[in-house]
Motif scaffolding. Structure first.
Motif, PDB file in Angstrom:
ATOM      1  N   ARG A  90       7.335   7.730  -0.689  1.00 15.80           N
ATOM      2  CA  ARG A  90       8.668   8.290  -0.388  1.00 15.80           C
ATOM      3  C   ARG A  90       9.860   7.476  -0.890  1.00 15.80           C
ATOM      4  O   ARG A  90      10.999   7.821  -0.556  1.00 15.80           O
ATOM      5  N   GLU A  91       9.631   6.430  -1.649  1.00 19.99           N
ATOM      6  CA  GLU A  91      10.749   5.618  -2.123  1.00 19.99           C
ATOM      7  C   GLU A  91      10.819   5.702  -3.648  1.00 19.99           C
ATOM      8  O   GLU A  91       9.779   5.619  -4.305  1.00 19.99           O
ATOM      9  N   PRO A  92      12.027   5.897  -4.193  1.00 16.13           N
ATOM     10  CA  PRO A  92      13.332   5.929  -3.548  1.00 16.13           C
ATOM     11  C   PRO A  92      13.704   7.316  -3.013  1.00 16.13           C
ATOM     12  O   PRO A  92      13.055   8.307  -3.327  1.00 16.13           O
ATOM     13  N   GLY A  93      14.757   7.321  -2.193  1.00 16.28           N
ATOM     14  CA  GLY A  93      15.445   8.555  -1.850  1.00 16.28           C
ATOM     15  C   GLY A  93      15.006   9.265  -0.600  1.00 16.28           C
ATOM     16  O   GLY A  93      15.762  10.064  -0.052  1.00 16.28           O
ATOM     17  N   LEU A  94      13.780   8.997  -0.120  1.00 20.06           N
ATOM     18  CA  LEU A  94      13.270   9.699   1.066  1.00 20.06           C
ATOM     19  C   LEU A  94      12.827   8.683   2.114  1.00 20.06           C
ATOM     20  O   LEU A  94      11.845   8.885   2.825  1.00 20.06           O
ATOM     21  N   THR A  95      13.575   7.593   2.191  1.00 22.75           N
ATOM     22  CA  THR A  95      13.120   6.451   2.990  1.00 22.75           C
ATOM     23  C   THR A  95      13.285   6.636   4.494  1.00 22.75           C
ATOM     24  O   THR A  95      12.889   5.768   5.263  1.00 22.75           O
ATOM     25  N   HIS A  96      13.829   7.769   4.923  1.00 25.10           N
ATOM     26  CA  HIS A  96      13.794   8.069   6.357  1.00 25.10           C
ATOM     27  C   HIS A  96      12.371   8.421   6.788  1.00 25.10           C
ATOM     28  O   HIS A  96      12.024   8.320   7.968  1.00 25.10           O
ATOM     29  N   LYS A  97      11.529   8.812   5.827  1.00 21.89           N
ATOM     30  CA  LYS A  97      10.138   9.162   6.118  1.00 21.89           C
ATOM     31  C   LYS A  97       9.223   7.941   6.004  1.00 21.89           C
ATOM     32  O   LYS A  97       8.293   7.766   6.802  1.00 21.89           O
ATOM     33  N   ALA A  98       9.444   7.128   4.978  1.00 27.53           N
ATOM     34  CA  ALA A  98       8.547   6.011   4.666  1.00 27.53           C
ATOM     35  C   ALA A  98       9.196   5.158   3.595  1.00 27.53           C
ATOM     36  O   ALA A  98      10.143   5.585   2.923  1.00 27.53           O
ATOM     37  N   THR A  99       8.651   3.952   3.407  1.00 27.07           N
ATOM     38  CA  THR A  99       9.052   3.097   2.289  1.00 27.07           C
ATOM     39  C   THR A  99       7.797   2.512   1.658  1.00 27.07           C
ATOM     40  O   THR A  99       6.717   2.525   2.260  1.00 27.07           O
ATOM     41  N   ILE A 100       7.950   2.002   0.467  1.00 27.69           N
ATOM     42  CA  ILE A 100       6.816   1.337  -0.178  1.00 27.69           C
ATOM     43  C   ILE A 100       6.343   0.177   0.691  1.00 27.69           C
ATOM     44  O   ILE A 100       5.135  -0.053   0.839  1.00 27.69           O
ATOM     45  N   ALA A 101       7.267  -0.548   1.301  1.00 25.56           N
ATOM     46  CA  ALA A 101       6.886  -1.689   2.150  1.00 25.56           C
ATOM     47  C   ALA A 101       6.097  -1.241   3.371  1.00 25.56           C
ATOM     48  O   ALA A 101       5.013  -1.772   3.657  1.00 25.56           O
ATOM     49  N   THR A 102       6.601  -0.254   4.121  1.00 28.89           N
ATOM     50  CA  THR A 102       5.919   0.134   5.359  1.00 28.89           C
ATOM     51  C   THR A 102       4.545   0.731   5.086  1.00 28.89           C
ATOM     52  O   THR A 102       3.557   0.394   5.758  1.00 28.89           O
ATOM     53  N   GLU A 103       4.457   1.587   4.083  1.00 26.97           N
ATOM     54  CA  GLU A 103       3.193   2.286   3.861  1.00 26.97           C
ATOM     55  C   GLU A 103       2.158   1.406   3.162  1.00 26.97           C
ATOM     56  O   GLU A 103       0.955   1.532   3.426  1.00 26.97           O
ATOM     57  N   SER A 104       2.603   0.498   2.301  1.00 27.12           N
ATOM     58  CA  SER A 104       1.639  -0.412   1.661  1.00 27.12           C
ATOM     59  C   SER A 104       1.086  -1.406   2.678  1.00 27.12           C
ATOM     60  O   SER A 104      -0.079  -1.826   2.585  1.00 27.12           O
ATOM     61  N   ARG A 105       1.882  -1.752   3.659  1.00 20.77           N
ATOM     62  CA  ARG A 105       1.399  -2.618   4.746  1.00 20.77           C
ATOM     63  C   ARG A 105       0.349  -1.891   5.570  1.00 20.77           C
ATOM     64  O   ARG A 105      -0.711  -2.444   5.899  1.00 20.77           O
ATOM     65  N   ALA A 106       0.613  -0.628   5.885  1.00 18.56           N
ATOM     66  CA  ALA A 106      -0.376   0.179   6.601  1.00 18.56           C
ATOM     67  C   ALA A 106      -1.656   0.322   5.777  1.00 18.56           C
ATOM     68  O   ALA A 106      -2.770   0.320   6.318  1.00 18.56           O
ATOM     69  N   ALA A 107      -1.502   0.442   4.467  1.00 23.23           N
ATOM     70  CA  ALA A 107      -2.662   0.560   3.583  1.00 23.23           C
ATOM     71  C   ALA A 107      -3.565  -0.661   3.705  1.00 23.23           C
ATOM     72  O   ALA A 107      -4.795  -0.527   3.824  1.00 23.23           O
ATOM     73  N   LEU A 108      -2.979  -1.847   3.674  1.00 18.25           N
ATOM     74  CA  LEU A 108      -3.781  -3.070   3.791  1.00 18.25           C
ATOM     75  C   LEU A 108      -4.554  -3.102   5.103  1.00 18.25           C
ATOM     76  O   LEU A 108      -5.716  -3.538   5.133  1.00 18.25           O
ATOM     77  N   ALA A 109      -3.944  -2.640   6.189  1.00 16.19           N
ATOM     78  CA  ALA A 109      -4.633  -2.611   7.483  1.00 16.19           C
ATOM     79  C   ALA A 109      -5.819  -1.656   7.454  1.00 16.19           C
ATOM     80  O   ALA A 109      -6.744  -1.788   8.270  1.00 16.19           O
ATOM     81  N   GLY A 110      -5.812  -0.712   6.510  1.00 15.55           N
ATOM     82  CA  GLY A 110      -6.916   0.226   6.376  1.00 15.55           C
ATOM     83  C   GLY A 110      -7.883  -0.115   5.261  1.00 15.55           C
ATOM     84  O   GLY A 110      -8.761   0.685   4.939  1.00 15.55           O
ATOM     85  N   GLY A 111      -7.735  -1.292   4.659  1.00 17.54           N
ATOM     86  CA  GLY A 111      -8.632  -1.688   3.584  1.00 17.54           C
ATOM     87  C   GLY A 111      -8.284  -1.135   2.221  1.00 17.54           C
ATOM     88  O   GLY A 111      -9.061  -1.257   1.277  1.00 17.54           O
ATOM     89  N   VAL A 112      -7.109  -0.518   2.098  1.00 14.25           N
ATOM     90  CA  VAL A 112      -6.646   0.004   0.803  1.00 14.25           C
ATOM     91  C   VAL A 112      -5.819  -1.079   0.123  1.00 14.25           C
ATOM     92  O   VAL A 112      -4.750  -1.447   0.601  1.00 14.25           O
ATOM     93  N   THR A 113      -6.327  -1.593  -0.996  1.00 12.07           N
ATOM     94  CA  THR A 113      -5.658  -2.706  -1.669  1.00 12.07           C
ATOM     95  C   THR A 113      -4.833  -2.267  -2.881  1.00 12.07           C
ATOM     96  O   THR A 113      -3.994  -3.029  -3.357  1.00 12.07           O
TER      97      THR A 113
END
Length: 447
Positions: free
Chosen positions: A67-90
């Motif tokens: 959702r970045e850029p422009g739709l960051t009320h939904k998500a950001t590269i930082a928030t979702e990539s952090r969630a990815a690591l917690a799920g084993g997605v590298t």
């Protein structure tokens, strides 16, 4: 200091064996089968006990919307990539329908800059095709772009490619994977008109698979496959959802295919029976369909017709979902729990453990020609996941890491746990805690 992942069950390249992995710097230095050699030196080595745990390569998710850029009320590269690591997605590959859309090289460079500053996981980006940007496609650096995304179904802005001459040029001239969203726009519009006449804006969500129907999917996918055969395109069909589409794909090894296929975890997990409980929160495009369709997708995964399992991670705010059908956003967040869902299917006897690794780790690396990732091999980057198959993960609001704060899996207890995630040789996630060190790389390709 080196790191030794000791005495785990390594799942890699069709095998499961007890062993240890030595990491030096960013890469895998050695892989030991069975016991360590008697002359192994433990000096300057940090030991991570993996006894009773499995170790797999980091998951590569070939379809996300961060959702970045422009739709960051939904998500950001930082928030979702952090969630990815917690799920084993590298490693993730992010789609171009942001704001501004990634349809020029200038906007691609802006997106890469954002990720360089903020991503917690390895990253790459698709370039979006339109009816008017063929010159931009011709100028792409194929070493840094994972693929060209073509919407052959409803989309946003001008990203629906419906000009036949342009479509043929894209398929003929693009030398990197062409990834397509296949739903027939005319069929969908006719179905929406029919159901809107019956219900107005308040169409029941259970009608979603009737509106975005099997016919709409098959018609568009068949067209894409036929065009790819004519143009000798490396075609990758995203998020397949119907039984009928499965006959369009071969059972060859992914290394030998020009036309490849992806399924998303939600199409393997949910069925249309779940609309009664989940409603808008499983509304996605293409739609979740019948149990017959789900069973056919699972079978095709086993047979090799489907090559990759991904998420199409597409977060929206709860407010954007909690609207009448015609105004409710389509898409759901899944990147934190996709691996655990597949491990649940393994425990249910649907899929083997090596096949989970093949579809989520190996095949994306092969299909997109990702350099030195996707496998546990000496001198490959140490993107690794340690998993405890004896511990449960209850999905709830206290542990959901997406910026949107919800998951369609809330209340589900998944009977495995991602314990640690290593990214480029560093433990970046461990039992709920994140490292302060950002180790992400921009992914490169050898298309």
């Amino acid at each position: 200091m080196a790191t030794l992942l000791r005495d785990g069950i390594i799942v890699n390249e069709g095998e499961q064996f007890q062993g240890s992995i030595l990491i030096e710097g960013e890469k895998i230095a050695e892989i030991f089968r069975g016991d360590l050699p008697q002359d192994f030196s433990f000096s300057n080595v940090e030991i991570v006990s993996c006894e009773g745990k499995i170790i797999i390569p980091g998951v590569i998710d070939d379809q996300v919307h961060f959702r970045e850029p422009g739709l960051t009320h939904k998500a950001t590269i930082a928030t979702e990539s952090r969630a990815a690591l917690a799920g084993g997605v590298t490693t993730f590959m992010d789609m171009p329908n942001v704001a501004p859309q990634t349809t020029t090289i200038e906007y691609l460079e802006q997106k890469l800059s954002i990720a360089s500053d903020s991503s917690f996981a390895n990253y790459a980006f698709y370039f979006g095709a339109t009816n008017t940007n063929i010159d931009q496609l011709r100028a792409l650096d194929k070493n840094i772009v994972c693929g060209v995304k073509v919407f052959m179904g409803s989309s946003t802005g001008n990203m629906l490619v419906d000009d036949e001459d342009t479509l043929r040029k894209i398929f003929s001239e693009t030398k990197i994977p062409v990834a397509v969203h296949c739903e027939d726009e005319i069929t969908i519009k006719e179905n929406i008109a029919k159901f809107s006449a019956m219900y107005g804006d308040n169409i029941p969500f259970s009608c979603h698979p009737k509106i975005r129907s099997n016919e709409a999917c098959f018609k568009s996918t068949q067209k894409a496959v036929e065009l790819a055969k004519q143009c000798e395109t490396h075609l990758h069909v995203l998020h397949l959802s119907t039984a009928e589409e499965m006959n369009l794909f071969s059972q060859e090894d992914v290394k030998n295919k020009r036309i490849t296929a992806e399924v998303c975890v939600h199409h393997l997990w949910f069925t249309d029976n779940d609309y009664a409980e989940k409603g808008a929160f499983i509304k996605c495009n293409p739609a979740i369909k019948s149990q017959k369709d789900r069973d056919a997708l699972r079978q095709a995964l086993m047979e090799g017709r489907i090559d990759v399992v991904a998420t199409d991670h597409a977060p929206h705010t709860i407010d954007e979902k909690n609207r009448p059908y015609t105004k409710s956003a389509s898409g759901m967040p899944l990147v934190q729990h996709s691996l655990l869902v597949m491990l649940e299917l393994y425990k249910q006897g649907v899929i083997s453990l090596p096949l989970v690794v093949q579809k989520m780790c190996h095949n994306p690396a092969i299909l997109f020609s990702i350099k030195d990732r996707g496998f546990i091999r000496k001198n490959y980057f140490a993107d690794l996941v340690v998993i405890d198959l004896q511990k449960d993960t209850l999905v709830n609001k206290d542990n959901i890491l997406y910026k949107c704060g919800w998951s369609p899996l809330e209340g589900t207890c998944l009977s495995a746990k991602v314990e640690k995630t290593f990214l480029n040789g560093t433990c970046v996630y461990s039992e709920g805690n994140f490292s302060d060190i950002r180790k992400a790389h921009q992914i490169t390709f050898s298309h």
